[in-house]
Design an enzyme around this catalytic site. Structure first.
Site, PDB file in Angstrom:
ATOM      1  N   ALA A  45       0.881  -1.169   0.000  1.00  0.00           N
ATOM      2  CA  ALA A  45       0.000   0.000   0.000  1.00  0.00           C
ATOM      3  C   ALA A  45       0.919   1.219   0.000  1.00  0.00           C
ATOM      4  CB  ALA A  45      -0.867  -0.015   1.238  1.00  0.00           C
ATOM      5  N   GLY A  72       3.808  -1.385  -4.822  1.00  0.00           N
ATOM      6  CA  GLY A  72       4.704  -2.535  -4.683  1.00  0.00           C
ATOM      7  C   GLY A  72       5.250  -2.825  -6.076  1.00  0.00           C
ATOM      8  N   GLY A 266      15.794   7.700 -21.678  1.00  0.00           N
ATOM      9  CA  GLY A 266      15.385   6.484 -22.391  1.00  0.00           C
ATOM     10  C   GLY A 266      15.993   5.248 -21.765  1.00  0.00           C
ATOM     11  N   GLY A 292       9.514   2.887 -13.523  1.00  0.00           N
ATOM     12  CA  GLY A 292      10.404   1.761 -13.847  1.00  0.00           C
ATOM     13  C   GLY A 292       9.634   0.441 -13.867  1.00  0.00           C
ATOM     14  N   ASP A 293       8.670   0.311 -12.965  1.00  0.00           N
ATOM     15  CA  ASP A 293       7.879  -0.931 -12.918  1.00  0.00           C
ATOM     16  C   ASP A 293       7.007  -1.045 -14.166  1.00  0.00           C
ATOM     17  OD1 ASP A 293       8.967  -1.113 -10.361  1.00  0.00           O
ATOM     18  OD2 ASP A 293       7.248  -0.106  -9.454  1.00  0.00           O
TER      19      ASP A 293
HETATM   20  O1  RIB Z   1       8.719   1.358  -7.764  1.00  0.00           O
HETATM   21  C1  RIB Z   1       7.728   1.994  -7.033  1.00  0.00           C
HETATM   22  C2  RIB Z   1       7.252   1.118  -5.913  1.00  0.00           C
HETATM   23  O2  RIB Z   1       8.317   0.906  -5.020  1.00  0.00           O
HETATM   24  C3  RIB Z   1       6.137   1.700  -5.088  1.00  0.00           C
HETATM   25  O3  RIB Z   1       4.863   1.372  -5.573  1.00  0.00           O
HETATM   26  C4  RIB Z   1       6.439   1.182  -3.701  1.00  0.00           C
HETATM   27  O4  RIB Z   1       5.459   0.354  -3.188  1.00  0.00           O
HETATM   28  C5  RIB Z   1       7.794   0.493  -3.781  1.00  0.00           C
HETATM   29  O5  RIB Z   1       7.692  -0.876  -3.831  1.00  0.00           O
END
Ligand code: RIB
Length: 343
Positions: A45, A72, A266, A292-293
């Protein structure tokens, strides 16, 4: 939030600098996403406050209203995959509390398979996030249920790992569980994509089980033991000698394909001796949390759908740039339908 600010509005407002042929190409790539991805890892969260600037050590600053947003790293990657239309399974753990319910229900709503997320008698993982007016952030995570993911948790979900084309991993759950996931995937021929974030030492075994490594420049310096040479913003290929040295070291560690994310510059692909810069999409940054995720999630969705590494990275560069134009992590991710309306 992006959902309330359609892509066409972004274009009108000049937030997206995509020309028509680029938009057509991106739509074509997005339309091909249909593969199977599994993500093993964290759900947090995100307790988020926006402040004019980030506090210095020992300082208190005023901020805006507290927001509790789904986050996360792994859950963010899964959310991107699901939003883009990949068949996505999330394996991990949350607590039996309101934050856990929020995380599971928001992935559910995106069409991800959440049946491998355990609800345990411990608090859900949390991230304390401060975002400044330039969109930069600081993040401190408290693992909670993420710290309870074990080898056995992963073994109990082995079929979901074997069944996917691509597995996504990062470093927000215990190392034993990460390695076990990689081992199961490796033996089954599932492509292992590892993000070395949050950065920490990794056992050689994990690197040897990894097919594609995703790192930023700091993580690259950490894993290779050497910072890259000076960055020439206008011509990243000028860094070729540094890239080659980094690639040699990565090869010694057992990694033949690495994607280096460079934020606003980039990305750069080091793929079995072939070096490819990936152009950024310049945007007006609101919040970089989870960008990045979303890059990694998009790349995984693309690879699982038989797009090439270059095609996946090109699409990821656009999807993650769009994520920077709205607040939060998952709340800022674009979905397939909006992407296909681009242009
Ligand atoms: O990369 C961003 C994430 O890093 C966030 O959503 C936070 O929960 C941490 O895990």
């Amino acid at each position: 939030m992006l959902d309330k600010f359609p892509l066409s509005e972004h274009k009108k407002a000049g937030i997206l600098n995509l020309n028509d042929s680029h938009a057509t190409r991106i739509k074509n790539l997005a339309s091909r996403i249909d593969g199977k991805v599994v993500v093993v890892g964290s759900l947090n969260a995100d307790l988020t406050v926006v402040a004019e600037r980030l506090p210095n050590p020992g300082e208190t600053v005023h901020g805006g209203a507290l927001q509790i947003l789904p986050g996360g790293k792994s859950s963010n990657q899964a959310a991107t995959c699901a939003k883009l239309g990949a068949r996505t399974t999330m394996i991990g753990a949350v607590g039996k509390d309101g934050n856990g319910d929020l995380l599971v229900s928001s992935l559910d709503a995106l069409g991800a398979d959440t049946s491998h997320i355990r609800q345990l008698d411990v608090p859900t993982g949390t991230a304390m996030i401060t975002v400044d007016e330039a969109g930069e952030n600081t993040i401190v995570i408290s693992p909670g249920a993420n710290g309870e993911v074990t080898k056995q948790t992963v073994r109990d979900s082995a079929d979901a790992i074997k069944d996917a084309a691509v597995l996504g991993l990062c470093l927000e759950i215990p190392m034993d569980a990460i390695i076990e996931s990689a081992r199961i995937a490796h033996d089954a021929g599932t492509t292992v994509v590892l993000n070395l974030s949050p950065y920490g030492d990794v056992p050689d075994e994990l690197l040897q089980l990894t097919d594609i490594l995703i790192v930023n420049e700091h993580e690259l310096a950490g894993v290779t033991g050497k910072a890259l040479g000076p960055v020439d913003k206008d011509d990243p290929v000028d860094k070729d000698d540094s890239w080659r040295q980094a690639e040699d070291r990565l090869r010694e560690l057992g990694i033949s394909t690495t994607v280096v994310t460079l934020g606003g510059e980039g990305a750069y692909l080091l793929d079995r001796g072939k070096h490819t810069p990936v152009a950024p999409l310049p945007v007006e940054v609101v919040d970089t949390t989870g960008c990045g995720d979303s890059f990694m999630g998009t790349l995984m969705a693309a690879l699982a759908s038989d797009l090439t590494l270059e095609e996946g990275a090109e699409l990821a560069s656009v999807v993650s740039a769009i994520a920077a134009t709205a607040q939060g992590a998952q709340s800022s991710y674009i979905d397939r339908e909006s992407l296909l309306k681009l242009g």
